[in-house]
Design an enzyme around this catalytic site. Sequence first.
Site, short mmCIF file in Angstrom:
data_model
loop_
_atom_site.label_atom_id
_atom_site.label_comp_id
_atom_site.label_asym_id
_atom_site.label_seq_id
_atom_site.Cartn_x
_atom_site.Cartn_y
_atom_site.Cartn_z
N ASP A 1 -71.65 -62.28 5.60
CA ASP A 1 -72.91 -62.26 6.33
C ASP A 1 -72.72 -63.03 7.65
O ASP A 1 -71.70 -63.68 7.86
CB ASP A 1 -73.98 -62.92 5.45
CG ASP A 1 -75.36 -62.85 6.05
OD1 ASP A 1 -75.62 -61.92 6.83
OD2 ASP A 1 -76.18 -63.74 5.75
N GLU B 1 -71.79 -61.35 13.08
CA GLU B 1 -71.91 -60.62 14.37
C GLU B 1 -70.96 -61.18 15.42
O GLU B 1 -70.53 -60.40 16.27
CB GLU B 1 -73.36 -60.67 14.85
CG GLU B 1 -74.30 -59.84 13.98
CD GLU B 1 -74.52 -60.44 12.59
OE1 GLU B 1 -74.51 -61.68 12.50
OE2 GLU B 1 -74.66 -59.69 11.62
N ASP C 1 -81.64 -57.93 7.54
CA ASP C 1 -82.94 -58.55 7.25
C ASP C 1 -84.11 -57.64 7.63
O ASP C 1 -84.73 -57.78 8.70
CB ASP C 1 -83.04 -59.89 7.98
CG ASP C 1 -81.99 -60.85 7.47
OD1 ASP C 1 -81.37 -60.57 6.42
OD2 ASP C 1 -81.78 -61.91 8.11
C1 GLC Z 1 -79.12 -63.83 6.47
C2 GLC Z 1 -78.85 -62.64 5.57
C3 GLC Z 1 -79.68 -62.76 4.34
C4 GLC Z 1 -79.39 -64.06 3.63
C5 GLC Z 1 -79.61 -65.24 4.58
C6 GLC Z 1 -79.15 -66.56 3.98
O1 GLC Z 1 -80.42 -63.81 6.93
O2 GLC Z 1 -79.04 -61.44 6.24
O3 GLC Z 1 -79.44 -61.67 3.48
O4 GLC Z 1 -80.20 -64.21 2.51
O5 GLC Z 1 -78.89 -65.04 5.76
O6 GLC Z 1 -77.82 -66.55 3.68
#
Ligand code: GLC
Length: 848
Positions: A448, A451, A526
């Site tokens: 995650d 980017e 998200d």
């Molecule tokens: C980002 C991710 C989400 C996750 C959060 C905390 O917003 O896209 O899925 O729960 O980070 O790690």
Amino acid sequence: MSKLLTLVFCLMSIAVCARAQDITGLEKIGPVVSFTKGANAVTLNCADGSQVQLTMLAPDLIRVRASFTKPVSTRDHSWAIARDNWDTPRWTLTESPETISITTEEVECVIHRSPLLISFRDAHTHEVINADERPMMYDAKGTLTGMMFDPAAGMFVAAAKKLGFDEHFYGLGEKAARLDKRRGSFVNWNSDTPGYTEGKDPIYQTIPFYLGLERGAAYGIFFDNSYRSYFNFGRSSQERAWFGAEGGEMNYYFFYGPTIKKILSRYAELTGHMPLPPLWALGNQQSRWGYYPDTMVERVVSEYRQRDLPLDVVHLDIDYMNGYRVFTWNPQRFPRPKEMNEQLIKQGVKVITIVDPGVKYQPHSAVAEQAANSRNPELGPKEKSYYVFDQGLEKNYFQHRKDGKLFIPKVWPGDSVFVDYTLPEARKWWGDLHRAYLDNGVAGIWNDMNEPSDFVDQTGKNQSDVISYDEGEKSSHAKNRNVFALLMARATYEGLARLRPDRRPYVITRAAYAGIQRYSTMWTGDTNSTWDSLALNIPMFTTLGLSGEPFVGSDVGGFMGRGDGELLVRSYQVSFLAPFCRNHKNIDSYDQEPWRFGKYYEDIIRKYLKLRYRLLPFLYTTLEEAHRTGVPLFRPLVLNYQNDANTYNLDDEFMIGNDLLVAPVLRPDVTRRLVYLPEGKWYDYWTNKEYKGGSVVSVDAPLETVPMFVRGGSILPLGPEMNYVGEKVSEPSFVVYPDDRGEAATSLYEDDGLSPEYTNGVYRRTALHFSGKQKQIQISVSAPQGTFKPQPRTASFIISTALSPGRVLLDGQTVPRAADGGKGWSKNDGALIIRILDDGRAHKIEIE
Ligand code: GLC
């Protein structure tokens, strides 16, 4: 005051966008003055010193590389490309005073010398498929530098194509947009965009590959350029579609179909096939930011089991770590991760951990102190050492700014560092660090924030002077941002494969660049718990599928904000057939597990999750097709019916493979909807009612029912109802849906679902054919291909018929009427069921 600032900002953005749209002032490449012909390529020399190289890779695949005012570079490297050893196709070259023509067996590429204009035509019909609207362009005068992320990093390059009056555009990966991209304009710059809504652009991923479709014939263009890129499909002009980038080469691959499926197969050949993930990755998944401590995770799993809801995977979000330090476990919250995981595995549940790229900046040694950015003197050695930071620093694997200082962005752990994944040794090191998870029983990794997201500034400006090794080129952030996630996923995938060679790696990513399918599956980040966000699921999943990413899904129920039972049910009615089916929710939002809105909703969700598991043999067969051919599982109708103009912008229904059509409800309080059924015969999945396609039908869609139709001519392979993959022996049942001629066919793909042995032929593919003319019904089961042997089991064939058979023959021998669901034939609920021993041989069943 703040309103005024917002207004000024908006006006500035509009101005920047408007300029970004205008490529007409750019310098055009010069006319062709001479050319050379190589074994598989033609190099054009232009009057202005520019060079264009056309390389014939396959009869339907031609690469165009242009270098402005200088020769094409000998350096030729892309992280996206998986194959560079092509067998040169047969091709010929002819010349006229005006043109040079290259002809393969499928494409005729006509190069007009002055001005230099390239057109691609069908080699047989000579019809133009795609043609330059003007010569390729470059920003010699700096017209666009004001809008560029980093003018020092490159020069804007662009190509413009004639826009067809009825040309439709698909692809571009993850876009918060509708299916048909005609009249749209898009930017690629991987961006962390929580709570995005339709029209937000760019979002997390960059896949600079699109398809054009006109008069039923499709072509594809993959603009392999990792700089911030732009695609404009007739948004700002009636004449042209164009694409360009803020640096790098004009470097694109032209694919000719005419079928979209053929283009997707070639694209998969060029940028890599998706390897099969473990079969349990198709199981139901549950996540929450954040489940902790371990007893909470156990509670969630036991709720699933007690409530008889299927579950294969539970996710641990960032709270499992010790102070957000990747590759650590929090000693209070998860004191015994290995034991926890062993307990969960006994219940059929696998754990996936999130791994972010931000490594906590935590110097403890003199070396580290020295290397530290003077901005952060307060970060002394006040905590115990963090091995990941120490090792990475010692080996010099972290990213640096141009001036040599360590780059210190802010992410969850506060001050952090990022790995330079362009360094092969750093990728290997990062991959090996996953021992911290695998040794503790973790089954997959969720990447995650890649980017990469930086809380200091989400636009990338804070990273603009970050330099990456990039095969010795030491290139800029402008070039490397969009490939950061691809390389992190690669490091992860290769690490998992090395550490556990007998298991298929399973990686999930948020950001990506083309080629990501070789290493990772994805989810759409998200989203919101809103009906609008739900409606975007279908065009986003289908578009990703048309862009080489077959394994897709979205947080079921939406990530941000508070939903309700109705929204959650409708959301499952989309995602229960998406490859990635995971309910996930933000930390500060209302709970969203299937039972949270009461029994009425929970019961409906259970029905769909159970159906997903029943359909696993069908889903897995279709997923294997995606692996092998690049044609995705979750499809827009246009992929299966590209000659049917009714499908060109249809994005509130979808198909799974060739055989199942699903038309979910995407608005509240709706209990009926219109569904377009393409030409042919269709069966309502729930009632077996027959429909004649080629028309729009109005069907009931109460909350309990998602309209689903099976294509006449298909046979759906189903498995047993299960609460997790492997709970029961997968005994196949084949449900027959004959077409108007009484024919139906399918094939079933199976393997061990876990190991990479399928790549060595250890799989089983069984083809089935049904024909039911007059009173003579015949089912033939071919001898399976491959060496995989399932456990001993029976196979059932289910044919909807009111008639009772006179006799049933298996390979010429009479089959007895079955007692108590055993082998033999039986009648049940208007269906004839024939159950035989599945002994892995060819069989013929005759019914009279
Ligand atoms: C980002 C991710 C989400 C996750 C959060 C905390 O917003 O896209 O899925 O729960 O980070 O790690």
